[in-house]
Structures are given as C-alpha cells and as structure tokens.
Design a protein around this motif. Structure first.
Motif, PDB file in Angstrom:
ATOM      1  N   ALA A 129      -4.181 -10.507  -4.456  1.00 34.48           N
ATOM      2  CA  ALA A 129      -3.655  -9.803  -3.278  1.00 34.48           C
ATOM      3  C   ALA A 129      -2.444  -8.975  -3.690  1.00 34.48           C
ATOM      4  CB  ALA A 129      -3.271 -10.784  -2.174  1.00 34.48           C
ATOM      5  N   LEU A 130      -2.255  -7.846  -3.036  1.00 35.01           N
ATOM      6  CA  LEU A 130      -1.101  -6.984  -3.302  1.00 35.01           C
ATOM      7  C   LEU A 130       0.165  -7.628  -2.756  1.00 35.01           C
ATOM      8  CD1 LEU A 130      -2.597  -3.486  -2.354  1.00 35.01           C
ATOM      9  CD2 LEU A 130      -2.537  -4.590  -4.597  1.00 35.01           C
ATOM     10  N   ILE A 131       1.257  -7.533  -3.528  1.00 30.97           N
ATOM     11  CA  ILE A 131       2.518  -8.136  -3.087  1.00 30.97           C
ATOM     12  C   ILE A 131       3.699  -7.165  -3.127  1.00 30.97           C
ATOM     13  CG2 ILE A 131       1.784 -10.439  -3.830  1.00 30.97           C
ATOM     14  CD1 ILE A 131       3.814 -10.131  -6.184  1.00 30.97           C
ATOM     15  N   ASP A 132       3.502  -5.963  -3.635  1.00 31.31           N
ATOM     16  CA  ASP A 132       4.616  -5.007  -3.683  1.00 31.31           C
ATOM     17  C   ASP A 132       4.053  -3.594  -3.783  1.00 31.31           C
ATOM     18  OD1 ASP A 132       7.134  -3.869  -3.772  1.00 31.31           O
ATOM     19  OD2 ASP A 132       7.848  -5.089  -5.446  1.00 31.31           O
ATOM     20  N   ALA A 133       4.827  -2.636  -3.275  1.00 27.59           N
ATOM     21  CA  ALA A 133       4.435  -1.224  -3.342  1.00 27.59           C
ATOM     22  C   ALA A 133       5.688  -0.371  -3.444  1.00 27.59           C
ATOM     23  CB  ALA A 133       3.625  -0.828  -2.105  1.00 27.59           C
TER      24      ALA A 133
END
Length: 439
Positions: A129-133
C-alpha cells in the motif's frame, strides 16, 4: 475511518463527513470527478466536495502519516518488509495545475504534459500500500515565484528538489514516524544517483537499487590515494586517484561464462512459476576524486523466456546475504507497479480535480486511506479468500454501499442536471468568444 476523525476537525470546523463522502466516491463512482462522485454518494454535493478538497482547513501530511502507521501495523513488524520508492505520472492538459510541465510520464512511456509524484509504498509480496507522496516541481515551477504563489505552494517547498532527493525525504520521514522496514528498493532513476545510495548507506539503511547498464564498477578494490607532491612543489593534492580500471556492468556480465548463471524460482505467477537466472559478484563503487570506495553486491538478472532483457542491481546488504535473498528483494519492486495499477484503476489515484498544492496532496492522502482499507480487507480475509483482489473489493463496495442511483427518476434528473451545466458552459464559452471578436 474512525482513527482519522480528529484529523479532519479544526476548532468548530469539521469536514469528517465530507472525507467519508469523498472516499466512498473513490470506490463507487465510474469517474472520480466531483460531479460523478456526488451522483452516487448519498447526502453528498459536488460543490461541498470541491470546497472540502480545495478550501477547507485540514492538512494532508498528518493523514498520510496516520495511514502509513496503519499500514505498518498491518504487518506487525514481520520480517522482509520493503519500502519501495517509485514515481508516477498523471497526464494533465493546460499549464495551471501545480507541477504540470512537459516531462517524462512513465505510465505513457513518453514525454507529455503531466504532473509527477514520487511515492513510497510499504509491503511484502503482493501485500502493498502507498504510504507517502511528494509532488515533483520542475525548474519551470521553482524558478517562477509568481506561478508557485498562485498554486499555493508552501514557501519551504519552492526550492528545486530532484526526485532522488524527494526519495531520501520519504525514507527518512518514514523512519522518523517509526514505520518498520528492512530495506529500501527503487529503479534505475534513483539507483543512478550516487549521493542517494551513499546517504542511505550512511543512515544505516539497506537498499536494493536497480542501475543502468553503463553503471561503472570495480572488480578489485580501487584503493583511492592522494598523489604525492612532486619534489615538494605546489599544493598538496586533495583529489583522490586510483590505478584500478572500471568496467560497465553490461560488459562485466557479457564476460561471464554460462556456467556462472544460477537458476532460481522466485514465486508462483499466474502462468506458472517465475524462474530466473542470476549472476552475483561483490564489487566496488568509487566516484573519481572521493576518498572512499564502497563494496556492495552486484546482481544481474535475466528471465528464461526473455534472456536479452537483463536487469542490473546494487545492494549494500551484509556480505553474507544469500543470492536467493537478494534476488527476492530485487523482484519486490514489481509490486509497487501493481499498487499503482490498483490505486489508479480501483480508487481513482489518477482521477482528481486538484489544481493547487494542498488539494493534490489531499487527494493522495484520501486515496491512501482507501488503499489502506483494501490492504486490511485482503489481509483480514486471507485464509477464506486468498485470491481476493482490489478489483473484487471495489466491486463489492460499489454494489453494497448506499447509492443515490436507485431508480430511473433519479438517473433522469441527473441527466437533466448534466445537460443544464453543459449548456451553461457552452453559452459561457460563446459569450467569451463574442467578446474577443468585438475587441
């Protein structure tokens, strides 16, 4: 959503309800613009959703951080967790959306008008899962103060940062939060940035970095040294030199006999087991002028059905790390591509109406909450539904959540409203053209 509730409240201003509407819209709407989302989510309104994303007072970063910690908790400190860094492009027309420029869009495989974000994803195998952008701002933006001001770019974010610099920020921020991972992985864009590899090594981070085929390596220790002054004349040398000869990784690999390739099976794939062949060597990396050479692992990979497609990677894992472990780590980066596909296809990561800095990051934060939910469901039901996919979850939610479009009358009313707005836009454009012609 309950664990995020206080992050959408500021004084007497509470937009938690709108946050719920937005996230439901990401799951339910065929197109994730405000109008289509408001057409399916009960009690929602497209103007309220737009105000929530653009003008309300909540901040994206704490939401991303809480999502990151929740993803971390899903793995409960298991071994073999990776933090994978990669970028993704979002095609955009016009020039007003923050960060938009003519630049490389990896999704399209060409230079195009787009925004580019650098992302961090946490996971193990296909549970990712994505956790930062972090939104990348090209020089066309950081060199234009007025443009940044109009897009509400914070002043401390207006200085130019390369994508590898953003990647390092993501890794260090994740560590500062307490997110647990065993190693960091990224592709050749980041592996080709020596300062990033050295910084991670100095931080004590383990990495698996793809590199380009022309990456220079040393098979023997280059033993950098400072030349002595000739007959005591001139200044003392400060730039280190080496007598060793460098070689490109592709040249080194081509010199190896077929017997040097080791065959490994990585995982079961949809069409059978994924079997690869690898070369492994401990090599040195040295940048001309530096006083330090680094001895790291070089891993070269080819797949049996595509022997001419070769991947090269460097890792600073401990010397005793097995080739099998290195190969599994190298293969892990594939899953962030799947995470991007799932987030874009099933929760609208790339579908947003966000021109300004804060609204772009807010959309990404909300998409991360949706991605967290999908990860939690897949892991919760792993035994009973081991093949449960993000597509399955999205379809189940789209069909089971309350929906405005319950009968023909509602659908007809929505069609009429769309036509009214379309006609209004046509008339507005016509008046604008008449004004231009009369000037």
């Amino acid at each position: 959503m309950g664990t995020f509730q206080n992050l959408f409240r500021s004084g007497n201003h509470n937009v938690f309800k709108q946050a719920g509407h937005y996230i439901k819209g990401l799951f339910q709407a065929d197109k994730r613009n405000m109008e289509r989302m408001a057409e399916v989510v009960p009690d929602s309104d497209d103007q309220a959703l737009q105000n929530f994303l653009t003008h309300s007072s909540w901040v994206a970063r704490p939401v991303m951080d809480r999502a990151a910690l929740a993803v971390d908790q899903c793995f409960e400190g298991a071994e073999g967790i990776a933090l994978i860094i990669d970028e993704s492009g979002f095609a955009k027309s016009g020039k007003h959306s923050v960060g938009v420029a003519r630049q490389w869009n990896g999704r399209l495989g060409k230079v195009d008008n787009c925004q580019v974000g650098v992302f961090g994803a946490l996971g193990k195998g296909d549970r990712v899962a994505l956790i930062d952008a972090r939104l990348y701002l090209p020089h066309a933006w950081t060199d234009d103060a007025e443009r940044c001001e109009k897009a509400d770019v914070p002043r401390d974010c207006r200085s130019y940062r390369t994508k590898p610099e953003l990647a390092l920020e993501i890794v260090r921020h994740a560590r500062s939060l307490g997110v647990r991972f065993d190693w960091v992985g990224f592709d050749g864009l980041y592996g080709n940035a020596p300062h990033l590899l050295r910084a991670l090594d100095a931080d004590g981070e383990r990495f698996m970095a793809d590199v380009h085929k022309d990456q220079q390596i040393y098979v023997d220790d280059p033993q950098p040294y400072l030349p002595e002054r000739k007959q005591g004349k001139g200044r003392s040398a400060t730039r280190y030199q080496s007598q060793a000869q460098a070689i490109q990784v592709q040249a080194w690999a081509s010199q190896q006999p077929e017997s040097a390739w080791q065959r490994l099976t990585l995982r079961d794939a949809c069409r059978g087991s994924l079997t690869i062949e690898v070369l492994h060597q401990r090599v040195w990396l040295w940048e001309a002028g530096s006083d330090t050479a680094y001895q790291w692992h070089l891993l070269v990979r080819r797949e049996l059905d595509s022997p001419n497609e070769i991947k090269y990677s460097l890792s600073n894992a401990p010397a005793q790390t097995t080739v099998s472990t290195l190969a599994h780590q190298q293969a892990q980066r594939y899953w962030i591509e799947r995470a991007f596909q799932d987030h874009k296809s099933h929760i609208g990561l790339a579908h947003y109406q966000a021109r300004k800095w804060q609204s772009w990051h807010r959309h990404m934060a909300l998409a991360m909450i949706a991605g967290l939910f999908m990860l939690q469901q897949r892991m919760t039901h792993e035994e009973s539904y081991p093949l449960l996919s993000c597509y399955d979850i999205q379809i189940l939610l789209a069909k089971s959540l309350p929906n405005k479009q319950t009968d023909f009358a509602v659908l007809l009313a929505q069609v009429k409203e769309r036509h009214r707005r379309r006609l209004s836009a046509i008339r507005s454009a016509s008046k604008k053209n008449e004004t231009v012609q009369n000037e």
